[in-house]
Design a protein around this motif. Structure first.
Motif, PDB file in Angstrom:
ATOM      1  N   THR A   1     -62.645   7.503   4.503  1.00 49.38           N
ATOM      2  CA  THR A   1     -63.026   6.096   4.675  1.00 49.38           C
ATOM      3  C   THR A   1     -62.918   5.591   6.114  1.00 49.38           C
ATOM      4  N   GLY A   2     -62.136   6.285   6.944  1.00 50.96           N
ATOM      5  CA  GLY A   2     -61.903   5.803   8.294  1.00 50.96           C
ATOM      6  C   GLY A   2     -60.842   4.725   8.369  1.00 50.96           C
ATOM      7  N   ARG A   3     -60.215   4.398   7.233  1.00 54.87           N
ATOM      8  CA  ARG A   3     -59.173   3.368   7.169  1.00 54.87           C
ATOM      9  C   ARG A   3     -57.817   4.013   6.961  1.00 54.87           C
ATOM     10  N   PRO A   4     -56.743   3.346   7.383  1.00 52.48           N
ATOM     11  CA  PRO A   4     -55.400   3.887   7.091  1.00 52.48           C
ATOM     12  C   PRO A   4     -55.130   3.852   5.596  1.00 52.48           C
ATOM     13  N   PRO A   5     -54.312   4.774   5.073  1.00 50.60           N
ATOM     14  CA  PRO A   5     -53.988   4.763   3.644  1.00 50.60           C
ATOM     15  C   PRO A   5     -53.358   3.429   3.244  1.00 50.60           C
ATOM     16  N   PRO A   6     -53.623   2.951   2.038  1.00 51.96           N
ATOM     17  CA  PRO A   6     -53.074   1.656   1.600  1.00 51.96           C
ATOM     18  C   PRO A   6     -51.547   1.581   1.630  1.00 51.96           C
ATOM     19  N   LEU A   7     -50.878   2.687   1.306  1.00 49.98           N
ATOM     20  CA  LEU A   7     -49.413   2.687   1.292  1.00 49.98           C
ATOM     21  C   LEU A   7     -48.891   3.324   2.573  1.00 49.98           C
ATOM     22  N   ASP A   8     -48.256   2.524   3.406  1.00 44.02           N
ATOM     23  CA  ASP A   8     -47.656   3.006   4.654  1.00 44.02           C
ATOM     24  C   ASP A   8     -46.361   3.745   4.316  1.00 44.02           C
ATOM     25  N   LEU A   9     -46.312   5.039   4.605  1.00 40.98           N
ATOM     26  CA  LEU A   9     -45.141   5.833   4.241  1.00 40.98           C
ATOM     27  C   LEU A   9     -43.889   5.407   4.998  1.00 40.98           C
ATOM     28  N   ASN A  10     -44.038   4.636   6.073  1.00 42.84           N
ATOM     29  CA  ASN A  10     -42.858   4.121   6.775  1.00 42.84           C
ATOM     30  C   ASN A  10     -42.074   3.149   5.894  1.00 42.84           C
ATOM     31  N   LEU A  11     -42.738   2.601   4.872  1.00 42.29           N
ATOM     32  CA  LEU A  11     -42.055   1.678   3.957  1.00 42.29           C
ATOM     33  C   LEU A  11     -41.146   2.418   2.975  1.00 42.29           C
ATOM     34  N   ILE A  12     -41.414   3.688   2.764  1.00 38.67           N
ATOM     35  CA  ILE A  12     -40.603   4.487   1.839  1.00 38.67           C
ATOM     36  C   ILE A  12     -40.153   5.772   2.549  1.00 38.67           C
ATOM     37  N   PRO A  13     -39.308   5.625   3.585  1.00 40.55           N
ATOM     38  CA  PRO A  13     -38.939   6.780   4.418  1.00 40.55           C
ATOM     39  C   PRO A  13     -38.258   7.911   3.651  1.00 40.55           C
ATOM     40  N   GLU A  14     -37.553   7.566   2.570  1.00 44.11           N
ATOM     41  CA  GLU A  14     -36.850   8.610   1.817  1.00 44.11           C
ATOM     42  C   GLU A  14     -37.827   9.534   1.083  1.00 44.11           C
ATOM     43  N   LEU A  15     -39.024   9.043   0.819  1.00 39.86           N
ATOM     44  CA  LEU A  15     -40.021   9.858   0.130  1.00 39.86           C
ATOM     45  C   LEU A  15     -41.072  10.421   1.079  1.00 39.86           C
ATOM     46  N   ALA A  16     -41.118   9.869   2.293  1.00 38.21           N
ATOM     47  CA  ALA A  16     -42.217  10.168   3.213  1.00 38.21           C
ATOM     48  C   ALA A  16     -42.375  11.651   3.498  1.00 38.21           C
ATOM     49  N   ALA A  17     -41.252  12.356   3.660  1.00 41.74           N
ATOM     50  CA  ALA A  17     -41.331  13.776   4.026  1.00 41.74           C
ATOM     51  C   ALA A  17     -42.096  14.580   2.974  1.00 41.74           C
ATOM     52  N   LYS A  18     -41.863  14.267   1.702  1.00 39.13           N
ATOM     53  CA  LYS A  18     -42.550  14.997   0.629  1.00 39.13           C
ATOM     54  C   LYS A  18     -44.005  14.576   0.493  1.00 39.13           C
ATOM     55  N   LEU A  19     -44.315  13.357   0.976  1.00 40.57           N
ATOM     56  CA  LEU A  19     -45.658  12.820   0.776  1.00 40.57           C
ATOM     57  C   LEU A  19     -46.564  12.964   1.994  1.00 40.57           C
ATOM     58  N   GLN A  20     -46.029  13.500   3.094  1.00 40.02           N
ATOM     59  CA  GLN A  20     -46.816  13.581   4.319  1.00 40.02           C
ATOM     60  C   GLN A  20     -48.149  14.266   4.086  1.00 40.02           C
TER      61      GLN A  20
ATOM     62  N   LEU B   1     -41.582  10.971  -8.027  1.00 41.40           N
ATOM     63  CA  LEU B   1     -40.758  10.527  -6.908  1.00 41.40           C
ATOM     64  C   LEU B   1     -40.433   9.054  -7.120  1.00 41.40           C
ATOM     65  N   TRP B   2     -39.199   8.684  -6.787  1.00 43.66           N
ATOM     66  CA  TRP B   2     -38.734   7.334  -7.104  1.00 43.66           C
ATOM     67  C   TRP B   2     -37.934   6.779  -5.946  1.00 43.66           C
ATOM     68  N   ASP B   3     -38.291   5.597  -5.457  1.00 43.02           N
ATOM     69  CA  ASP B   3     -37.539   4.874  -4.442  1.00 43.02           C
ATOM     70  C   ASP B   3     -36.985   3.617  -5.100  1.00 43.02           C
ATOM     71  N   ARG B   4     -35.696   3.650  -5.409  1.00 44.14           N
ATOM     72  CA  ARG B   4     -35.066   2.543  -6.136  1.00 44.14           C
ATOM     73  C   ARG B   4     -35.049   1.264  -5.306  1.00 44.14           C
ATOM     74  N   LYS B   5     -34.831   1.394  -3.991  1.00 50.35           N
ATOM     75  CA  LYS B   5     -34.753   0.205  -3.145  1.00 50.35           C
ATOM     76  C   LYS B   5     -36.070  -0.550  -3.113  1.00 50.35           C
ATOM     77  N   LYS B   6     -37.162   0.191  -3.019  1.00 49.54           N
ATOM     78  CA  LYS B   6     -38.470  -0.452  -2.922  1.00 49.54           C
ATOM     79  C   LYS B   6     -39.207  -0.494  -4.261  1.00 49.54           C
ATOM     80  N   ARG B   7     -38.606   0.074  -5.293  1.00 47.68           N
ATOM     81  CA  ARG B   7     -39.190   0.028  -6.644  1.00 47.68           C
ATOM     82  C   ARG B   7     -40.581   0.667  -6.674  1.00 47.68           C
ATOM     83  N   VAL B   8     -40.668   1.833  -6.085  1.00 47.12           N
ATOM     84  CA  VAL B   8     -41.929   2.566  -6.046  1.00 47.12           C
ATOM     85  C   VAL B   8     -41.769   3.898  -6.761  1.00 47.12           C
ATOM     86  N   ALA B   9     -42.664   4.179  -7.690  1.00 50.37           N
ATOM     87  CA  ALA B   9     -42.707   5.484  -8.348  1.00 50.37           C
ATOM     88  C   ALA B   9     -44.025   6.160  -7.986  1.00 50.37           C
TER      89      ALA B   9
END
Length: 369
Positions: free
Chosen positions: A186-205, A329-337
């Motif tokens: 699309t030429g656009r950045p992904p909707p979910l910025d992985l910086n918001l969920i740093p604990e999961l970012a490594a697995k989702l890169q 994958l689950w981020d309890r602080k940000k409530r993201v699954a």
């Protein structure tokens, strides 16, 4: 039970997202499901094609069937079966060796139960997306997800800039919302910025995916030289599977319809030439010819079809499982699954398991609020 005022956004209506949404709703959560496509299903979608003479043809051009080994998933499938959403596909399967030109490794009926959606594969997702407590919005792509610390809320914005609402939790079942591939296409950045969920970012890169081409064929008469209704190919660089779509229970049988799947290697070669953009009609026509020619090279008696069309699944199969033990994958602080077949295994059952796990994480968390 979660508080009935809890609102959760589920992005993606494939089987994982649909299962998660329906289970959340059953536990008192208000669910809004967003799907950029016109209908639900993901790779469990189907195609409706109209021939030149006006005949309507329906193909399960994604996942052709699924099997179940997990008892929890089997319990859900039994419920779907009772509702008439799925049926067991009681046919014989085999492998075909392209060197010896013989069927081998015959798998008899009942050895391994194979299930299909009725009357099409996405019937399951469609029913789940319309259960009480689930509001489904099709044709609505999510452009961005923003987290507000002070309110503990997510705010979603559509690709068109429309405000899609605020939510106490988010389920991402579509890997494109955090994948670099979204940008490539699309030429656009992904909707979910992985910086918001740093604990999961490594697995989702980077979740590696494999493309696949499928060929939809319709014949006036049955292919009587083929003694089974589904088979894998051995020693073919082009084809991996073939299924007689019209032999499925509950599927229309006005003509004999087959769906062929390419190998990942073949698809990789085509994508290397054309890129990730949507293939042109000329490219798909060339692919259709190459897949059909390989089908004919089996030596089986394959008549000329009255319908022939290819389709590309750009990210058909995940090449890695990023949460095999946790199932999501689950981020309890940000409530993201994060859930999907890329978490457990590249199968329908894997996607179901992941959706169940995501629902469980959010339900348990929201019930404590």
């Amino acid at each position: 039970m979660a508080s009935p005022v809890s609102r959760v956004a589920v992005v993606g209506s494939g089987i994982s997202g649909a299962v998660c949404a329906s289970l959340l709703a059953r536990n008192g959560v208000s669910v809004t499901l967003f799907e950029s496509a016109r209908g639900p299903g993901g790779r469990m979608s189907y195609r409706k094609e109209i021939t030149e003479d006006g005949k309507e043809l329906v193909f399960d051009h994604g996942a052709p069937l699924f099997t179940v080994s997990n008892p929890d998933v089997l319990g859900i499938v039994r419920e779907w079966e009772a509702r008439g959403l799925v049926a067991e596909w009681k046919e014989n399967f085999a492998s075909f060796d392209c060197i010896s030109r013989k069927f081998i490794d015959f798998e008899k009926e009942g050895l391994s139960e194979k299930y299909v959606g009725v009357p099409v594969m996405n019937s399951i997702c469609r029913a789940l997306c319309h259960e009480p407590g689930v509001e489904s919005k099709f044709g609505v792509g999510v452009g961005s997800l923003e987290w507000f610390d002070e309110k503990n809320l997510w705010s979603l914005t559509g690709l068109d800039g429309q405000n899609l609402g605020n939510f106490e939790g988010v389920v991402a079942s579509d890997k494109n919302i955090f994948s670099k591939r979204f940008t490539d296409v699309t030429g656009r950045p992904p909707p979910l910025d992985l910086n918001l969920i740093p604990e999961l970012a490594a697995k989702l890169q980077e979740v590696p995916v494999c493309s696949c081409f499928v060929l939809m064929l319709a014949f006036t008469k049955p292919l009587s030289s083929i003694s089974v209704k589904g088979f894998s190919f051995k020693n073919s660089e082009i084809l991996s599977w073939a299924f007689c779509d019209s032999s499925k229970p509950g599927h229309p049988a006005t003509s004999e319809r087959w769906v062929l799947h390419s190998t990942m290697e073949y698809a990789r070669g085509v994508v290397a030439q054309i890129g990730l953009q949507k293939p042109s009609s000329s490219t798909l026509a060339k692919v259709a010819e190459e897949l059909f020619e390989e089908f004919q090279r089996t030596g089986l008696t394959i008549s000329q079809p009255f319908f022939k069309k290819a389709h590309r699944w750009g990210s058909a199969f995940p090449a890695a499982s990023i949460a095999r033990e946790e199932k999501c994958l689950w981020d309890r602080k940000k409530r993201v699954a994060i859930c999907g077949d890329f978490c457990v295994s590249p199968t329908v059952e894997g996607a179901i398991l992941s959706g169940m796990a995501a629902s469980s994480k959010l339900t348990e968390f929201l019930s404590c609020l």
